[in-house]
Design a protein around this motif. Structure first.
Motif, PDB file in Angstrom:
ATOM      1  N   GLU A  80       0.797  -1.223   0.000  1.00 39.73           N
ATOM      2  CA  GLU A  80       0.000   0.000   0.000  1.00 39.73           C
ATOM      3  C   GLU A  80       0.830   1.273   0.000  1.00 39.73           C
ATOM      4  O   GLU A  80       0.342   2.335  -0.396  1.00 39.73           O
ATOM      5  CB  GLU A  80      -0.932   0.002   1.208  1.00 39.73           C
ATOM      6  CG  GLU A  80      -0.226  -0.033   2.549  1.00 39.73           C
ATOM      7  CD  GLU A  80      -1.185  -0.210   3.712  1.00 39.73           C
ATOM      8  OE1 GLU A  80      -1.275   0.705   4.543  1.00 39.73           O
ATOM      9  OE2 GLU A  80      -1.840  -1.276   3.767  1.00 39.73           O
ATOM     10  N   THR A  81       2.095   1.192   0.436  1.00 36.94           N
ATOM     11  CA  THR A  81       2.949   2.376   0.498  1.00 36.94           C
ATOM     12  C   THR A  81       4.307   2.064  -0.108  1.00 36.94           C
ATOM     13  O   THR A  81       5.049   1.242   0.425  1.00 36.94           O
ATOM     14  CB  THR A  81       3.124   2.860   1.951  1.00 36.94           C
ATOM     15  OG1 THR A  81       1.854   3.169   2.502  1.00 36.94           O
ATOM     16  CG2 THR A  81       4.012   4.088   2.003  1.00 36.94           C
ATOM     17  N   GLU A  93       3.617   8.953  -6.394  1.00 35.44           N
ATOM     18  CA  GLU A  93       3.115   8.066  -7.429  1.00 35.44           C
ATOM     19  C   GLU A  93       3.842   8.360  -8.739  1.00 35.44           C
ATOM     20  O   GLU A  93       4.076   9.511  -9.095  1.00 35.44           O
ATOM     21  CB  GLU A  93       1.612   8.264  -7.624  1.00 35.44           C
ATOM     22  CG  GLU A  93       0.773   7.896  -6.410  1.00 35.44           C
ATOM     23  CD  GLU A  93       0.895   6.423  -6.040  1.00 35.44           C
ATOM     24  OE1 GLU A  93       1.061   5.589  -6.962  1.00 35.44           O
ATOM     25  OE2 GLU A  93       0.839   6.117  -4.841  1.00 35.44           O
ATOM     26  N   GLN A 312       0.792  10.137   6.572  1.00 36.33           N
ATOM     27  CA  GLN A 312       0.524  11.233   5.653  1.00 36.33           C
ATOM     28  C   GLN A 312      -0.977  11.246   5.382  1.00 36.33           C
ATOM     29  O   GLN A 312      -1.702  10.339   5.817  1.00 36.33           O
ATOM     30  CB  GLN A 312       1.321  11.030   4.359  1.00 36.33           C
ATOM     31  CG  GLN A 312       1.531  12.293   3.537  1.00 36.33           C
ATOM     32  CD  GLN A 312       2.130  11.938   2.187  1.00 36.33           C
ATOM     33  OE1 GLN A 312       1.746  10.949   1.583  1.00 36.33           O
ATOM     34  NE2 GLN A 312       3.047  12.755   1.712  1.00 36.33           N
ATOM     35  N   LYS A 313      -1.465  12.238   4.666  1.00 40.26           N
ATOM     36  CA  LYS A 313      -2.908  12.317   4.424  1.00 40.26           C
ATOM     37  C   LYS A 313      -3.434  11.089   3.705  1.00 40.26           C
ATOM     38  O   LYS A 313      -4.510  10.582   4.031  1.00 40.26           O
ATOM     39  CB  LYS A 313      -3.225  13.572   3.616  1.00 40.26           C
ATOM     40  CG  LYS A 313      -3.042  14.881   4.388  1.00 40.26           C
ATOM     41  CD  LYS A 313      -3.418  16.070   3.524  1.00 40.26           C
ATOM     42  CE  LYS A 313      -3.263  17.380   4.304  1.00 40.26           C
ATOM     43  NZ  LYS A 313      -3.611  18.563   3.465  1.00 40.26           N
ATOM     44  N   THR A 314      -2.709  10.599   2.707  1.00 40.70           N
ATOM     45  CA  THR A 314      -3.229   9.519   1.876  1.00 40.70           C
ATOM     46  C   THR A 314      -2.547   8.179   2.089  1.00 40.70           C
ATOM     47  O   THR A 314      -2.999   7.167   1.569  1.00 40.70           O
ATOM     48  CB  THR A 314      -3.111   9.893   0.386  1.00 40.70           C
ATOM     49  OG1 THR A 314      -1.728  10.127   0.066  1.00 40.70           O
ATOM     50  CG2 THR A 314      -3.920  11.140   0.081  1.00 40.70           C
ATOM     51  N   LYS A 315      -1.436   8.159   2.826  1.00 37.99           N
ATOM     52  CA  LYS A 315      -0.717   6.898   3.012  1.00 37.99           C
ATOM     53  C   LYS A 315       0.073   6.944   4.309  1.00 37.99           C
ATOM     54  O   LYS A 315       0.315   8.014   4.884  1.00 37.99           O
ATOM     55  CB  LYS A 315       0.217   6.623   1.828  1.00 37.99           C
ATOM     56  CG  LYS A 315       1.317   7.656   1.658  1.00 37.99           C
ATOM     57  CD  LYS A 315       2.188   7.353   0.443  1.00 37.99           C
ATOM     58  CE  LYS A 315       1.446   7.630  -0.853  1.00 37.99           C
ATOM     59  NZ  LYS A 315       2.342   7.533  -2.023  1.00 37.99           N
ATOM     60  N   GLU A 357       7.599  12.025  -1.304  1.00 39.68           N
ATOM     61  CA  GLU A 357       6.583  12.871  -0.692  1.00 39.68           C
ATOM     62  C   GLU A 357       6.911  13.220   0.755  1.00 39.68           C
ATOM     63  O   GLU A 357       6.239  14.045   1.358  1.00 39.68           O
ATOM     64  CB  GLU A 357       5.229  12.167  -0.764  1.00 39.68           C
ATOM     65  CG  GLU A 357       4.736  11.976  -2.191  1.00 39.68           C
ATOM     66  CD  GLU A 357       3.344  11.369  -2.249  1.00 39.68           C
ATOM     67  OE1 GLU A 357       2.889  10.864  -1.216  1.00 39.68           O
ATOM     68  OE2 GLU A 357       2.736  11.412  -3.320  1.00 39.68           O
TER      69      GLU A 357
END
Length: 413
Positions: A80-81, A93, A312-315, A357
């Protein structure tokens, strides 16, 4: 002449060597601004050592920051990360405008830049257990990597053992190159433990407490889990050493003022020299990765590891790491400091680029209350909100009974 068996009996295996004294940590303390020092502690949990503040620190202030000696991403988190295979910065990404360097052998490992890609190979031994050149999961190296990725015990321990084993074997080869001897003579045998110990130190593993497992421990040398891990690592190591088609052992060797690449399959080496190098490396691997050695690597992780979570916000990055200075901090159920991993979003972050990121994870030690100059720094190894008997049971896994004031009061002392 002293017999080989007598010499070996007089020598000391790498996991039996004494821990570095306080003076050995002076360089690491200097790296963080000399705001801490290593010294003797009354708490045997840290091997008789502790970490002390050299100046007063106010509540909420950052005491120091530290990069890990070893950091391994949780196998369950990798899907996932995506993180850099070297520094573990979370990667952006991929897109046509964001191209991330990847392993030249095609194993799929990605990096935030070419510097990390090169360091992973030349300094951290990525190629030792790289699956890129392999065409079958039945290969011993692939079998080790697959079992580590499956993580059936859901603790990431085999992934840590795999990573540290590759680094130590890589450094063992490099140490043999530095000593410049390919022939394994009786005199070399006397020094073989010293070569292995030097490799363990170069791999940044000599700082840490290890071993001490009882015979009934799941990580004791005779335990089924340890024997299985030892078999996987030993078979993969032998396969890497015997690989004549791929240069798995790439190191920097200093020649005067120049650096050059060297490997076990140097084009200018004779077949006899290559054979002698492989023989010496096999002998060293046998010392490193028998059941006792693998138990030492595993307990090094369980006795020192910190759970490294960077959100982080998304991961979210999730891994386990060992930090030389932070691991000097002894436990207290009423600690004066805590460890955080939120540096990736600080203004002074180590690295944030078009491919990454967040910066490489670092431990940030923060004062939970005012700390006086000379006071020992402590943090919690377990959840200190739990009842005393639950904390005691959890701390038993670290091999000690907490003697802090809070626990003493709970025991009626």
């Amino acid at each position: 002449r002293t017999s080989h068996s007598t010499r070996r009996a007089m020598s000391r295996a790498w996991w039996e060597r004494p821990l570095p004294g306080a003076d050995a940590f002076a360089g690491l303390c200097s790296d963080v601004g000399d705001v801490v020092r290593c010294g003797p502690s009354g708490d045997e949990a840290g091997g008789g050592r502790g970490l002390f503040a050299t100046a007063a620190v106010a509540k909420g202030e950052t005491i120091f920051r530290e990069s890990p000696a070893v950091l391994v991403q949780d196998p369950r988190n990798r899907a996932e990360t995506r993180a850099c295979g070297c520094c573990h910065a979370m990667l952006a990404e991929e897109s046509p405008s964001v191209a991330q360097p990847s392993c030249a052998w095609g194993c799929g490992e990605r990096y935030c830049d070419e510097t990390c890609k090169e360091k992973h190979v030349r300094r951290l031994g990525h190629r030792v257990f790289c699956v890129g050149p392999l065409d079958s999961w039945d290969h011993p190296i692939a079998a080790l990597r697959l079992e580590a990725a499956r993580d059936d015990d859901q603790d990431g321990l085999l992934a840590f053992v795999q990573e540290t084993a590759a680094r130590v074997l890589h450094e063992t080869h490099a140490e043999m190159e530095r000593r410049g001897t390919d022939e394994r003579t009786a005199e070399d045998e006397e020094d073989e433990d010293a070569v292995v110990a030097a490799a363990v130190e170069k791999a940044s593993l000599a700082w840490f407490v290890k071993g001490g497992e009882s015979k009934t421990s799941p990580l004791a040398p005779s335990s089924p889990r340890c024997l299985t891990m030892a078999s996987l690592v030993a078979n993969a190591s032998k396969a890497a050493i015997d690989d004549r088609e791929n240069d798995r052992f790439i190191t920097h060797v200093t020649c005067g003022n120049q650096n050059r690449l060297s490997s076990t399959t140097d084009g200018d080496a004779t077949e006899d020299t290559k054979k002698k190098r492989r023989r010496r490396l096999r002998s060293a691997a046998a010392l490193l990765f028998d059941a006792r050695g693998v138990s030492a690597l595993a307990t090094l992780a369980t006795r020192n590891q910190l759970s490294v979570v960077v959100a982080q916000k998304t991961k979210t990055y999730d891994g386990l790491g060992v930090f030389p200075l932070t691991c000097l901090m002894n436990h207290s159920c009423a600690p004066n400091a805590e460890t955080r991993f939120d540096d990736g979003f600080d203004d002074d972050a180590v690295r944030v680029s078009s491919t990454a990121e967040a910066s490489a994870p670092r431990a940030r030690i923060v004062a939970l209350r005012d700390v006086a100059a000379g006071e020992e720094l402590t943090h919690a190894y377990v959840d200190v909100t739990r009842p005393a008997e639950v904390r005691a049971a959890a701390l038993a896994g670290f091999g000690f009974k907490c003697g802090c004031e809070r626990c003493a009061r709970a025991r009626g002392g």
